[in-house]
Write a protein that holds these residues in place. Structure first.
Motif, PDB file in Angstrom:
ATOM      1  N   THR A 134       0.834  -1.214   0.000  1.00  0.00           N
ATOM      2  CA  THR A 134       0.000   0.000   0.000  1.00  0.00           C
ATOM      3  C   THR A 134       0.867   1.262   0.000  1.00  0.00           C
ATOM      4  N   GLN A 135       1.896   1.253   0.827  1.00  0.00           N
ATOM      5  CA  GLN A 135       2.722   2.473   0.934  1.00  0.00           C
ATOM      6  C   GLN A 135       3.580   2.725  -0.308  1.00  0.00           C
ATOM      7  N   ASN A 136       3.800   1.681  -1.115  1.00  0.00           N
ATOM      8  CA  ASN A 136       4.610   1.853  -2.332  1.00  0.00           C
ATOM      9  C   ASN A 136       3.775   1.778  -3.610  1.00  0.00           C
ATOM     10  N   TRP A 137       2.445   1.803  -3.438  1.00  0.00           N
ATOM     11  CA  TRP A 137       1.566   1.650  -4.599  1.00  0.00           C
ATOM     12  C   TRP A 137       1.823   2.727  -5.658  1.00  0.00           C
ATOM     13  N   THR A 147      -5.816  -9.043  -1.265  1.00  0.00           N
ATOM     14  CA  THR A 147      -5.726  -8.631   0.136  1.00  0.00           C
ATOM     15  C   THR A 147      -6.992  -8.961   0.924  1.00  0.00           C
ATOM     16  N   ALA A 148      -7.949  -9.582   0.280  1.00  0.00           N
ATOM     17  CA  ALA A 148      -9.254  -9.824   0.920  1.00  0.00           C
ATOM     18  C   ALA A 148      -9.097 -10.256   2.378  1.00  0.00           C
ATOM     19  N   PHE A 176      -5.268  -4.472   4.566  1.00  0.00           N
ATOM     20  CA  PHE A 176      -4.578  -3.387   3.863  1.00  0.00           C
ATOM     21  C   PHE A 176      -5.121  -3.299   2.438  1.00  0.00           C
ATOM     22  N   GLU A 177      -4.694  -2.240   1.719  1.00  0.00           N
ATOM     23  CA  GLU A 177      -5.380  -1.911   0.469  1.00  0.00           C
ATOM     24  C   GLU A 177      -4.814  -2.635  -0.762  1.00  0.00           C
ATOM     25  N   HIS A 178      -3.486  -2.605  -0.917  1.00  0.00           N
ATOM     26  CA  HIS A 178      -2.870  -3.191  -2.114  1.00  0.00           C
ATOM     27  C   HIS A 178      -1.860  -4.265  -1.720  1.00  0.00           C
TER      28      HIS A 178
END
Ligand SMILES: [Zn+2]
Length: 248
Positions: A188-191, A225-226, A230-232
């Motif tokens: 998520t932080q590097n998306w 991620t289901a 987290f998002e990605h």
């Protein structure tokens, strides 16, 4: 029934030198740029080895092969700058063409002995419904090269590299493009950086196709991620090298 390996899953965050062996110039970043960026920020050195010349997917038909190669490398270096790739290498096998799998293994063996990575990334050659032979051959050649790296009686394609190689530890193999992940990396932080890197690969994508790719990556990264909170995510199969033979 699936029988899992009895060997512990290697800790990718312990990686110091990572060699990512990809069939085409954009596969490492499409599949794993998020986690690779994170590992680079964590202090790991990242090296890319591209197996094919990638000439078949280029959208501008007016370019000569030399001009295409220059364009491909420009894209690749731009993406590599975002992810923090230290060095890029190419083998130049014909994209989607006929080439000897065994020769690829010899060349991959050379680069494993030369760079001496502790972790190796490559496509999962056993991905169900993978129709692109370049992906399967790259994954298989890399798997064999990892297994045989320490067996110095097995020659690589470069006697000079072999003559100075004294063995080293490979802690893990990380398969991307997999349907059987044992690790979902939170990227998520590097998306944003991943997508910025992917967008550098302009030679092989018309603008509409690039938007489709970004949309597909977004959907896939959320699908995996289901329930993870987290998002990605990027799905990875991280294996101990000894798990690559006889089902251990
Ligand atoms: Zn590919």
């Amino acid at each position: 029934m699936t029988i899992e390996t009895i060997l512990p899953t290697p800790d990718i965050f312990s990686a110091k030198r990572i060699l990512c062996i990809q069939p085409h110039y954009d596969d490492n970043d499409i599949a794993a740029a998020g986690i690779l960026k994170q590992l680079q920020q964590n202090g790991a050195e990242i090296f890319y080895l591209t197996v094919t010349d990638d000439l078949m997917g280029v959208v501008d038909d007016t370019l000569s092969p030399e001009a295409v190669t220059e364009t491909l490398k420009r894209d690749q270096f731009a993406a590599g700058k975002i992810i923090g790739v230290k060095e890029q290498y190419w083998l130049g096998y014909p994209d989607a063409g006929k080439y000897d799998y065994f020769d690829v293994r010899l060349d991959v063996l050379k680069y494993i002995r030369l760079i001496q990575p502790d972790f190796v990334f490559t496509p999962d050659p056993w991905l169900t419904y993978e129709g692109h032979r370049d992906h399967i051959q790259t994954g298989l050649a890399t798997t064999e090269a990892v297994m045989f790296a320490g067996l110095t009686k097995i020659a690589s394609s470069d006697p000079e590299v072999d003559s100075t190689y004294r063995g080293h530890d490979i802690l893990g193999v990380v398969f991307y493009y997999t349907r059987e992940p044992n690790t979902i990396a939170d990227i998520t932080q590097n998306w944003d950086e991943k997508i910025a890197a992917v967008r550098c690969y302009q030679a092989q994508f018309e603008p509409d196709d690039m938007e489709m790719l970004v949309m597909a990556l977004d959907m896939k990264s959320r699908q995996v991620t289901a329930g993870a909170g987290f998002e990605h995510g990027e799905p990875l199969k991280v294996l101990h090298p000894q798990a690559l033979h006889c089902g251990f």
